[in-house]
Design a protein around this motif. Structure first.
Motif, PDB file in Angstrom:
ATOM      1  N   LYS A  38     135.959  35.370  -1.214  1.00  0.00           N
ATOM      2  CA  LYS A  38     136.862  34.675  -2.799  1.00  0.00           C
ATOM      3  C   LYS A  38     136.316  35.415  -3.347  1.00  0.00           C
ATOM      4  CE  LYS A  38     139.716  30.745  -0.906  1.00  0.00           C
ATOM      5  NZ  LYS A  38     140.280  30.252  -0.476  1.00  0.00           N
ATOM      6  N   ILE A  39     136.502  36.093  -4.861  1.00  0.00           N
ATOM      7  CA  ILE A  39     136.135  36.559  -5.270  1.00  0.00           C
ATOM      8  C   ILE A  39     136.002  36.260  -6.502  1.00  0.00           C
ATOM      9  CG2 ILE A  39     134.922  38.522  -6.074  1.00  0.00           C
ATOM     10  CD1 ILE A  39     133.815  39.541  -3.985  1.00  0.00           C
ATOM     11  N   ASN A  40     135.592  35.429  -7.958  1.00  0.00           N
ATOM     12  CA  ASN A  40     135.340  35.277  -8.915  1.00  0.00           C
ATOM     13  C   ASN A  40     134.675  36.766  -9.859  1.00  0.00           C
ATOM     14  OD1 ASN A  40     136.927  33.314  -8.320  1.00  0.00           O
ATOM     15  ND2 ASN A  40     135.742  32.015  -8.523  1.00  0.00           N
ATOM     16  N   PHE A  41     134.798  37.635 -10.216  1.00  0.00           N
ATOM     17  CA  PHE A  41     134.498  38.518 -11.718  1.00  0.00           C
ATOM     18  C   PHE A  41     134.209  36.995 -13.135  1.00  0.00           C
ATOM     19  CE2 PHE A  41     137.213  41.388  -9.362  1.00  0.00           C
ATOM     20  CZ  PHE A  41     136.160  41.884  -8.995  1.00  0.00           C
ATOM     21  N   ILE A  42     132.448  38.049 -13.495  1.00  0.00           N
ATOM     22  CA  ILE A  42     131.962  36.990 -14.141  1.00  0.00           C
ATOM     23  C   ILE A  42     131.471  37.615 -15.238  1.00  0.00           C
ATOM     24  CG2 ILE A  42     132.025  34.945 -12.713  1.00  0.00           C
ATOM     25  CD1 ILE A  42     129.408  35.713 -12.191  1.00  0.00           C
ATOM     26  N   GLY A  43     131.315  36.740 -16.371  1.00  0.00           N
ATOM     27  CA  GLY A  43     130.186  38.173 -17.419  1.00  0.00           C
ATOM     28  C   GLY A  43     128.402  37.176 -17.101  1.00  0.00           C
ATOM     29  N   THR A  44     127.975  38.324 -18.205  1.00  0.00           N
ATOM     30  CA  THR A  44     125.910  37.582 -17.725  1.00  0.00           C
ATOM     31  C   THR A  44     125.746  36.480 -17.999  1.00  0.00           C
ATOM     32  OG1 THR A  44     125.876  38.758 -20.253  1.00  0.00           O
ATOM     33  CG2 THR A  44     126.092  40.708 -18.255  1.00  0.00           C
ATOM     34  N   GLU A  45     126.517  35.705 -19.018  1.00  0.00           N
ATOM     35  CA  GLU A  45     126.191  34.333 -19.952  1.00  0.00           C
ATOM     36  C   GLU A  45     126.247  33.705 -18.146  1.00  0.00           C
ATOM     37  OE1 GLU A  45     130.593  34.355 -20.049  1.00  0.00           O
ATOM     38  OE2 GLU A  45     129.123  36.086 -20.288  1.00  0.00           O
ATOM     39  N   LYS A  46     127.169  33.627 -17.322  1.00  0.00           N
ATOM     40  CA  LYS A  46     127.343  32.911 -16.332  1.00  0.00           C
ATOM     41  C   LYS A  46     125.994  32.460 -15.072  1.00  0.00           C
ATOM     42  CE  LYS A  46     130.259  30.658 -12.998  1.00  0.00           C
ATOM     43  NZ  LYS A  46     131.051  30.563 -12.668  1.00  0.00           N
ATOM     44  N   THR A  47     125.351  31.601 -15.325  1.00  0.00           N
ATOM     45  CA  THR A  47     124.563  31.857 -14.180  1.00  0.00           C
ATOM     46  C   THR A  47     124.289  30.694 -13.328  1.00  0.00           C
ATOM     47  OG1 THR A  47     122.730  30.431 -15.797  1.00  0.00           O
ATOM     48  CG2 THR A  47     122.651  33.404 -16.125  1.00  0.00           C
ATOM     49  N   GLN A  48     125.501  29.603 -13.664  1.00  0.00           N
ATOM     50  CA  GLN A  48     125.178  28.949 -12.673  1.00  0.00           C
ATOM     51  C   GLN A  48     126.858  28.418 -12.011  1.00  0.00           C
ATOM     52  OE1 GLN A  48     123.251  26.076 -12.297  1.00  0.00           O
ATOM     53  NE2 GLN A  48     121.839  27.423 -13.268  1.00  0.00           N
ATOM     54  N   VAL A  49     126.906  28.517 -10.442  1.00  0.00           N
ATOM     55  CA  VAL A  49     128.255  28.496 -10.121  1.00  0.00           C
ATOM     56  C   VAL A  49     128.972  27.547 -10.228  1.00  0.00           C
ATOM     57  CG1 VAL A  49     126.924  30.871  -8.697  1.00  0.00           C
ATOM     58  CG2 VAL A  49     126.812  28.078  -7.968  1.00  0.00           C
ATOM     59  N   ALA A  50     130.130  27.763  -9.636  1.00  0.00           N
ATOM     60  CA  ALA A  50     131.008  27.396  -9.174  1.00  0.00           C
ATOM     61  C   ALA A  50     130.791  26.913  -7.695  1.00  0.00           C
ATOM     62  CB  ALA A  50     132.678  27.726  -9.053  1.00  0.00           C
ATOM     63  N   GLU A  51     131.041  25.466  -7.321  1.00  0.00           N
ATOM     64  CA  GLU A  51     131.190  24.821  -6.089  1.00  0.00           C
ATOM     65  C   GLU A  51     130.874  25.983  -4.984  1.00  0.00           C
ATOM     66  OE1 GLU A  51     131.650  20.684  -3.765  1.00  0.00           O
ATOM     67  OE2 GLU A  51     133.012  20.892  -5.344  1.00  0.00           O
ATOM     68  N   GLU A  52     130.115  26.014  -3.926  1.00  0.00           N
ATOM     69  CA  GLU A  52     130.106  26.683  -2.752  1.00  0.00           C
ATOM     70  C   GLU A  52     130.216  28.013  -2.896  1.00  0.00           C
ATOM     71  OE1 GLU A  52     133.409  25.450  -0.337  1.00  0.00           O
ATOM     72  OE2 GLU A  52     132.618  22.981  -0.144  1.00  0.00           O
ATOM     73  N   TYR A  53     130.362  28.476  -4.554  1.00  0.00           N
ATOM     74  CA  TYR A  53     129.893  29.979  -4.230  1.00  0.00           C
ATOM     75  C   TYR A  53     128.433  30.103  -4.259  1.00  0.00           C
ATOM     76  CZ  TYR A  53     134.878  30.743  -5.073  1.00  0.00           C
ATOM     77  OH  TYR A  53     136.405  31.096  -4.916  1.00  0.00           O
ATOM     78  N   HIS A  54     128.661  31.947  -4.509  1.00  0.00           N
ATOM     79  CA  HIS A  54     127.125  32.324  -4.650  1.00  0.00           C
ATOM     80  C   HIS A  54     127.397  33.632  -5.961  1.00  0.00           C
ATOM     81  CE1 HIS A  54     125.185  29.725  -1.485  1.00  0.00           C
ATOM     82  NE2 HIS A  54     126.484  30.381  -0.752  1.00  0.00           N
ATOM     83  N   ILE A  55     126.149  33.725  -6.930  1.00  0.00           N
ATOM     84  CA  ILE A  55     126.997  34.856  -8.149  1.00  0.00           C
ATOM     85  C   ILE A  55     125.787  35.759  -6.951  1.00  0.00           C
ATOM     86  CG2 ILE A  55     125.871  35.965  -9.732  1.00  0.00           C
ATOM     87  CD1 ILE A  55     125.687  32.872 -10.940  1.00  0.00           C
ATOM     88  N   HIS A  56     126.523  36.661  -6.828  1.00  0.00           N
ATOM     89  CA  HIS A  56     125.852  38.224  -5.562  1.00  0.00           C
ATOM     90  C   HIS A  56     124.489  38.179  -6.856  1.00  0.00           C
ATOM     91  CE1 HIS A  56     125.352  41.419  -3.414  1.00  0.00           C
ATOM     92  NE2 HIS A  56     126.150  40.865  -2.572  1.00  0.00           N
ATOM     93  N   PRO A  57     123.486  38.914  -5.932  1.00  0.00           N
ATOM     94  CA  PRO A  57     122.261  38.775  -5.953  1.00  0.00           C
ATOM     95  C   PRO A  57     122.068  40.008  -6.254  1.00  0.00           C
ATOM     96  CG  PRO A  57     122.484  38.826  -3.895  1.00  0.00           C
ATOM     97  CD  PRO A  57     123.796  38.443  -4.121  1.00  0.00           C
ATOM     98  N   ALA A  58     123.129  41.676  -6.352  1.00  0.00           N
ATOM     99  CA  ALA A  58     122.765  42.481  -6.563  1.00  0.00           C
ATOM    100  C   ALA A  58     122.720  43.157  -8.483  1.00  0.00           C
ATOM    101  CB  ALA A  58     123.742  43.650  -5.974  1.00  0.00           C
ATOM    102  N   PHE A  59     123.605  41.702  -8.942  1.00  0.00           N
ATOM    103  CA  PHE A  59     123.591  41.474 -10.608  1.00  0.00           C
ATOM    104  C   PHE A  59     122.587  41.409 -10.587  1.00  0.00           C
ATOM    105  CE2 PHE A  59     127.911  41.174  -8.026  1.00  0.00           C
ATOM    106  CZ  PHE A  59     128.317  42.985  -8.516  1.00  0.00           C
ATOM    107  N   THR A  60     121.472  40.949 -10.412  1.00  0.00           N
ATOM    108  CA  THR A  60     120.163  39.970 -11.553  1.00  0.00           C
ATOM    109  C   THR A  60     119.231  42.031 -11.014  1.00  0.00           C
ATOM    110  OG1 THR A  60     120.376  38.023 -11.287  1.00  0.00           O
ATOM    111  CG2 THR A  60     118.142  39.080 -11.381  1.00  0.00           C
TER     112      THR A  60
END
Length: 338
Positions: A38-60
């Motif tokens: 499951k994937i949610n596209f997000i902007g750079t301003e979002k650094t806190q994830v939804a519950e049980e989600y992870h921001i993919h590390p490739a975008f840092t």
């Protein structure tokens, strides 16, 4: 006049339910037919994830949050002096990892950093392929055909397809990348089926073709310095004085010294799970070959090659000493805003 084709991978957060994900109908995925990431596209301003989600590390990248990355649509082609990223050409091979790293930086684009793909960046493309936005979500494919088809060209022509996930190798491959007529019966396109979207818009050569070396390295083997002249990293051409800065590679800390199954990849990132790296989270999906880095083979490789059959795939990983004596090894280029 086109010298390189790349695909935009937008910033996202992801979640994997259970060992093999869940299908869109709510049933559990299996090793043979994994479910959706499951994937949610997000902007750079979002650094806190939804519950049980992870921001993919490739975008840092180098401490900066990225809105996305540009990934080579095909394995690198051309020569070490004038590299390209184009279809229907033999991939650039027979280089050490350090030579590949140098070649990747020759894609000079104003405002962008060009580099050899890190393992985490490979993972970003692989996870997206198994989402509703990738081949998994492409309704032209059903069952095991949702797996990205293998590039079965034993001559390593880019963008080729075997027309099935585990087709036997052939000289030049079964279909070109732009053979896009739907064959029906859940098999979709012969050529487009080898891309991460199941059509011509995606990333090719992620399964088969040549094996892709990535910038992912096992730190400190048997007490050796990770980049020193006495290290196995030196087989790849790097020495302490010329090693890349840390933003250009993923460092792993664990290895499996008792067997060859890569079981410790689950705790390789600072002794924790390598979220997003397509290692422990997706290990063995579609039956892809999975062997983690270990002494004396500290460099990660991805995708398998044209003769790997069912073991090849976007979730396949293996290891190498980084030398240039493997004619089936290539690499991929990534661009990020600098």
């Amino acid at each position: 006049d086109v010298k390189a084709m790349l695909v935009w991978i937008p910033r996202y957060e992801y979640m994997i339910e259970g060992q093999y994900g869940k299908h869109t109908d709510g049933t559990d995925g299996t090793q043979e037919t994994p479910g959706e990431i499951k994937i949610n596209f997000i902007g750079t301003e979002k650094t806190q994830v939804a519950e049980e989600y992870h921001i993919h590390p490739a975008f840092t990248f180098d401490g900066e949050e990225l809105s996305g990355i540009w990934v080579g649509k095909f394995e690198t082609t051309g020569s070490s002096s004038t590299p390209t990223i184009l279809p229907n050409l033999q991939s650039l091979r027979d280089q050490t990892v350090s030579e590949e790293f140098t070649t990747a930086q020759k894609f000079v684009v104003s405002g962008y950093d060009s580099h050899m793909a890190k393992n985490s960046e490979w993972g970003a493309v692989a996870y997206l392929s198994q989402s509703m936005y990738g081949k998994y979500g492409n309704q032209s494919y059903t069952g095991t055909n949702k797996e990205v088809y293998i590039n079965n060209s034993i001559n390593y022509y880019t963008g080729r397809s075997g027309g099935t996930p585990s087709a036997s190798y052939s000289a030049n491959g079964t279909c070109n990348y732009d053979v896009i007529d739907d064959r029906g019966s859940g098999t979709g396109q012969c050529g487009g089926g080898a891309s991460t979207t199941g059509n011509i818009t995606g990333v090719y050569d992620m399964s088969g073709g040549a094996r892709d070396n990535v910038m992912g390295y096992l730190e400190g083997i048997n007490g050796e310095l990770p980049w020193g002249s006495n290290s196995r990293a030196n087989q790849a051409g790097f020495i302490e004085e010329t090693k890349p800065v840390s933003k250009y590679y993923d460092a792993y800390e664990s290895q499996d010294t008792s067997s060859n199954d890569g079981s410790l990849s689950a705790t390789a990132c600072n002794k924790g799970i390598c979220y997003g790296h397509a290692l422990s989270e997706t290990r063995g999906w579609y039956g892809d070959f999975a062997t983690f880095v270990r002494s004396p083979y500290p460099w990660l490789q991805r995708g398998g090659y044209s003769a790997s059959g069912a073991g090849a795939g976007v979730f396949c990983f293996g290891h190498s000493d980084g030398e240039d004596d493997y004619s089936e090894d290539s690499f991929r280029v990534v661009l990020v805003a600098a």
